[in-house]
Design a protein around this motif. Structure first.
Motif, PDB file in Angstrom:
ATOM      1  N   GLY A  77       0.908 -62.102  99.751  1.00 42.75           N
ATOM      2  CA  GLY A  77       0.119 -60.962  99.324  1.00 42.75           C
ATOM      3  C   GLY A  77      -0.414 -61.007  97.925  1.00 42.75           C
ATOM      4  N   ASP A  78      -0.348 -62.169  97.246  1.00 40.61           N
ATOM      5  CA  ASP A  78      -0.875 -62.226  95.880  1.00 40.61           C
ATOM      6  C   ASP A  78      -2.263 -62.853  95.832  1.00 40.61           C
ATOM      7  N   ALA A  79      -2.886 -63.040  97.013  1.00 42.91           N
ATOM      8  CA  ALA A  79      -4.262 -63.530  97.134  1.00 42.91           C
ATOM      9  C   ALA A  79      -4.436 -64.960  96.644  1.00 42.91           C
ATOM     10  N   THR A  80      -3.332 -65.691  96.525  1.00 48.82           N
ATOM     11  CA  THR A  80      -3.393 -67.088  96.109  1.00 48.82           C
ATOM     12  C   THR A  80      -2.525 -67.923  97.036  1.00 48.82           C
ATOM     13  N   VAL A  85       7.915 -70.330  99.303  1.00 45.85           N
ATOM     14  CA  VAL A  85       9.145 -69.627  98.965  1.00 45.85           C
ATOM     15  C   VAL A  85       9.294 -68.393  99.841  1.00 45.85           C
ATOM     16  N   SER A  86       8.203 -67.689 100.042  1.00 44.58           N
ATOM     17  CA  SER A  86       8.223 -66.494 100.872  1.00 44.58           C
ATOM     18  C   SER A  86       8.636 -66.818 102.303  1.00 44.58           C
ATOM     19  N   ASN A 112       4.162 -63.328  91.230  1.00 45.30           N
ATOM     20  CA  ASN A 112       4.300 -63.744  89.832  1.00 45.30           C
ATOM     21  C   ASN A 112       4.488 -62.548  88.899  1.00 45.30           C
ATOM     22  N   ALA A 113       4.832 -61.381  89.472  1.00 47.67           N
ATOM     23  CA  ALA A 113       5.093 -60.197  88.649  1.00 47.67           C
ATOM     24  C   ALA A 113       5.940 -59.222  89.457  1.00 47.67           C
ATOM     25  N   ALA A 115      13.540 -53.393  76.211  1.00 49.43           N
ATOM     26  CA  ALA A 115      12.327 -54.205  76.221  1.00 49.43           C
ATOM     27  C   ALA A 115      12.002 -54.552  77.667  1.00 49.43           C
ATOM     28  N   ASP A 116      10.764 -54.932  77.895  1.00 48.45           N
ATOM     29  CA  ASP A 116      10.339 -55.305  79.242  1.00 48.45           C
ATOM     30  C   ASP A 116      10.692 -56.772  79.470  1.00 48.45           C
ATOM     31  N   ASN A 117      11.968 -57.015  79.778  1.00 51.58           N
ATOM     32  CA  ASN A 117      12.453 -58.376  79.939  1.00 51.58           C
ATOM     33  C   ASN A 117      12.514 -58.806  81.399  1.00 51.58           C
ATOM     34  N   ALA A 118      11.852 -58.099  82.278  1.00 48.11           N
ATOM     35  CA  ALA A 118      11.850 -58.443  83.704  1.00 48.11           C
ATOM     36  C   ALA A 118      10.718 -59.428  83.984  1.00 48.11           C
ATOM     37  N   VAL A 119      11.079 -60.598  84.504  1.00 44.59           N
ATOM     38  CA  VAL A 119      10.101 -61.655  84.772  1.00 44.59           C
ATOM     39  C   VAL A 119      10.299 -62.148  86.194  1.00 44.59           C
ATOM     40  N   VAL A 120       9.204 -62.365  86.908  1.00 43.90           N
ATOM     41  CA  VAL A 120       9.253 -62.936  88.251  1.00 43.90           C
ATOM     42  C   VAL A 120       8.576 -64.293  88.225  1.00 43.90           C
ATOM     43  N   ASN A 121       9.300 -65.321  88.633  1.00 49.42           N
ATOM     44  CA  ASN A 121       8.694 -66.641  88.837  1.00 49.42           C
ATOM     45  C   ASN A 121       9.603 -67.477  89.718  1.00 49.42           C
TER      46      ASN A 121
END
Length: 843
Positions: free
Chosen positions: A531-534, A541-542, A566-567, A588-594
């Motif tokens: 669903g990230d259009a890429t 992984v999905s 990626n987010a 802080a906004d320390n949440a990262v998706v990768n």
């Protein structure tokens, strides 16, 4: 005391040699050096009157040696005899000017070396003489003034700015840079000089025709202008060729990797300091590890190359089931352009396959690199027999071996013959029976290889797993039943023998082939999945995650967060300051998706509060309190949970502000699926708990007379009088394995009558409604019904204890233990399953 040692003789010592070690530099301040010894000429009757101990200079320097006394022998050690050794000692700024008729043997290091010509040599190793004036009647030199009927070995030595002279021209005796005069009778002399140089224009040594010595040179360089270049192993160089960057090119035989330090512009090569030498492997094995007991909670600690070499040579029975952990970066060789040409020590090998034998040589334990790096592996050999050998950091691995969290850089090898060569492991052997049980396979997890001529693993027949690894090439030979997951390599086809779930750098064709392998013909209709259009690796992984979502026991998947993009998808999980912070924490906004997971981190801000306490950064909590609530079902999370000093991660549920339901009830529930209390360095245990908080009409929590919230929990029941109590030991779970770095699956299962808590399928705590009738506080709701009836929201945190906040969030251990880089919460997925009676409310 130094003078006493210099005058020691064989007759004053026991049969075993005496050892001496310098512990610091010594300045003799140019005062008269005390010397003794015969003024007569040496002979076979007095060869035993010299020093024969062993001196370890430890790289220290003796300054200001001075003597103008008339004596037969003059030097730091006036006379030495067979068996004497001097290592790693430097002499600088000395003056031995006396040239009287009876000073026939003057040397900065040894005046006279004498023996019977039949026993072991005198050894001078890693020594130097700099800025000296040396004079005698007959024989003067930097290292040995007069060598008489005695063999000597000089290795890795040098002289700089040494002036030698003599006055007795009538005898034809002379002076030399290293050895003044070689003499003797039919006993003879043997001289070996290797890997050494002198900038002195005098010859390295003078040999009287009547007393010829058998001399061997290897990698020796001289500035003697009269030298004609006729001796093998001895090379004439100019001062310019021996200094600065030119030295490394012109002194090609020197080991600039471990022993020599090239000089700056116009300066000569010198020896590395002890600290510099300690950075690199010296070709030996340690006797023991730095610490630890070899268990999962106390692994053997490896901090140096020789300790790593000890592990590399250990056998199957020694390593089976044992745990090892690096505690430092390890530099086996100094790495620079052309480093492999300086002949660093070749790393070890093991028999891999020799007529079906050799498996007792394998590594069968767990090596945790802990994120450290090993650099400069070098293998060289010529195999001439029928055996097959394995070359690698760990040469040979077998079933159950695990190598993880390790970085390996700069590996090269030159081995001819029947061999497997790998950068991390040479060969792997796993039987068909072992392959049937995936836990018995060889595993490489989080291993990163860079600047290598070799594959990560040299070769294997079967049964190897690679996960989260980075390498140009993973395995050097064709193998079957190899699993490569979440790695960055694109050089493998997708077939029955090599199963690759994820290649981070794969192109679209490779990705399509992988999807086709996983889904068959259905993949012909798939180009974008998550669903990230890429269309990229995140789609693979999905797929991998969706394939694990099989419903069971009448459960159906009703909601999930897979973190495949990626987010962060904030449509359901939203940021929320769900925990209190004091002066030493900030959000802080320390949440990262990768790479298919959500990573919540903590960090050191580099600032302090007004009290001088460090300020740390924590992530905003993620929750569904504004978007979703549910009742009954199975909540499942797969995650790496930080178990470290000051860590406070948690997965919990609350009923407060549940969307659409009971937003102003007389109580609210809190279900702690797990909390990690790192107030002390808690490294493997999580705790679960159930709380019931009481609210007023406005939904605010009721406080007692002391200002504390009125609550009852399954643990304390302190305010409940006869409240429902469950000992902490019955609500905690100790994780086996590497709790900090391995994925585990956490499940909370809830129905009308019970709540159960499990890790990796192990149920460790179950709360039953019929056992909780006295869960409430007198004067409030006395029923346990609400605990099982209210809708709940999901909350997720990666918080910290610090040293500067209040009691609830104050770290009670040593503040130096706090390392926020270890407090990383990594979530692979969160999934909610429900049966027919389950309910879910999405905003």
């Amino acid at each position: 005391m130094v003078a006493d040692y210099s005058n020691s003789s064989v007759s004053s010592k026991p049969e075993t040699q005496t050892y001496f070690k310098l512990i610091k530099d010594i300045n003799l301040n140019g005062k008269q050096w005390y010397v003794t010894g015969s003024t007569g000429y040496p002979s076979n009757s007095n060869y035993k009157t010299g020093f024969n101990g062993i001196i370890y200079g430890e790289g220290h320097t003796i300054y200001g040696l001075y003597s103008n006394k008339s004596s037969g022998m003059v030097g730091l050690i006036p006379a030495a005899t067979q068996g004497a050794e001097i290592h790693d000692l430097h002499l600088e700024s000395g003056n031995l000017p006396k040239a009287a008729w009876n000073t026939y043997a003057v040397g900065a290091l040894i005046g006279l070396a004498v023996g019977d010509g039949t026993t072991k040599s005198i050894i001078i190793d890693n020594c130097s003489v700099k800025d000296f004036v040396i004079a005698s009647r007959d024989a003067s030199a930097a290292f040995i003034g007069l060598l008489y009927s005695q063999s000597v070995a000089i290795n890795n030595c040098y002289t700089i700015n040494v002036e030698v002279s003599h006055t007795n021209t009538a005898t034809g005796f002379n002076s030399g840079a290293f050895i003044g005069v070689t003499g003797g009778n039919d006993w003879g002399n043997s001289i070996v000089i290797t890997n050494s140089y002198s900038d002195t224009t005098s010859p390295l040594m003078y040999s009287n025709d009547a007393f010829k010595a058998i001399t061997t040179f290897e990698n020796v360089y001289t500035a003697n202008e009269a030298y004609d270049g006729s001796v093998d192993g001895l090379t004439k160089l100019t001062v310019a060729q021996m200094t600065g960057v030119a030295a490394k090119a012109n002194m090609a035989g020197f080991n600039f990797n471990q022993i020599w330090q090239d000089g700056a512009e116009g300066e000569y090569p010198t020896h590395k300091t002890n600290e510099e030498k300690a950075m690199y492997w010296n070709g030996t094995s340690a006797d023991s590890f730095a610490g630890g007991e070899g268990t999962i909670n106390s692994p053997y600690e490896i901090s140096t190359a020789d300790q790593l070499f000890l592990l590399a040579n250990a056998g199957t029975e020694e390593t089976k089931g044992k745990y090892y952990k690096l505690t430092n970066d390890i530099n086996i060789s100094k790495v620079y352009e052309g480093w492999e040409n300086d002949n660093p020590y070749s790393w070890t090998k093991k028999t891999a396959y020799l007529d079906g034998f050799g498996y007792s040589n394998s590594f069968a334990g767990t090596l945790d690199g802990a994120g450290y790096t090993v650099r400069g592996l070098y293998y060289t050999d010529e195999i001439t027999n029928n055996g097959t050998y394995a070359y690698g950091l760990i040469p040979f691995v077998s079933a159950n071996a695990v190598i993880k969290n390790l970085n390996v850089e700069n590996v090269t090898g030159d081995v001819t013959g029947n061999a497997y060569m790998g950068a991390v492991a040479g060969a792997a052997h796993v039987t068909e029976t072992d392959v049937a049980n995936a836990l018995n396979m060889v595993q490489f997890v989080g291993v990163n290889l860079a600047n290598s001529d070799l594959a990560l693993l040299g070769g294997a027949s079967r049964g190897v797993k690679f996960e989260l690894c980075n390498a140009e090439e993973f395995i050097g030979s064709e193998s079957e039943k190899i699993s490569i997951r979440n790695c960055n390599n694109e050089n493998y086809s997708y077939n029955d023998n090599v199963l690759i779930y994820n290649a981070l750098n794969a192109d679209s064709n490779a990705l399509a082939n992988a999807i086709n392998y996983l889904l068959g013909n259905q993949s012909n209709y798939i180009t974008e999945i998550n669903g990230d259009a890429t269309f990229d690796i995140r789609d693979l992984v999905s797929i991998k995650k969706y394939l694990t979502m099989a419903s069971s026991d009448d459960y159906e998947l009703v909601w999930s967060q897979e973190f495949n993009g990626n987010a962060v998808d904030y449509s359901v999980l939203t940021t929320n300051k769900t925990m209190s912070v004091g002066s030493t924490l900030k959000y802080a906004d320390n949440a990262v998706v990768n790479n298919g997971s959500l990573k919540l981190s903590c960090s050191d801000t580099g600032t302090t509060d007004t009290n001088g306490d460090k300020i740390y950064s924590v992530n905003y909590g993620l929750s569904t309190i504004d978007t979703m609530s549910f009742k009954y079902g199975k909540l499942e999370m797969r995650a790496k949970v930080p178990f470290a000093a000051a860590a406070f991660p948690s997965l919990w549920l609350t009923s407060r502000n549940a969307i659409g339901y009971e937003t102003n009830s007389e109580y609210s529930n809190e279900i702690d699926i797990f909390e990690i209390f790192g107030k002390t360095n808690n490294n493997d245990t999580l705790i679960s708990c159930i709380h019931k908080w009481y609210n007023d009409e406005d939904g605010n929590r009721v406080l007692d007379d002391d200002g504390n919230p009125v609550e009852c929990s399954c643990g304390s029941g302190i305010l409940a009088g006869n409240g429902y109590k469950v000992a902490e030991s019955d609500r905690d779970y100790q994780i086996t394995g590497d709790a900090q770095n391995e994925y585990h699956t956490f499940v909370f299962e809830w129905d009308e009558n019970s709540m159960s808590f499990s890790v990796d399928g192990n149920v460790y705590y179950t709360a039953r409604k019929d056992e909780m009738s006295n869960f409430d506080i007198s004067g409030y709701n006395t029923s346990a019904e609400g605990i099982f009836e209210q809708f709940l929201c999901i909350r997720l945190n990666n918080h910290m204890y610090t040293t500067g906040d209040g009691a609830a969030y104050k770290y009670s251990g040593d503040a130096t233990e706090i390392d926020p880089s270890k407090i990383n919460f990594e979530i692979d997925y969160i999934r909610l399953y429900q049966k027919d009676n389950g309910k879910i409310n999405l905003k």
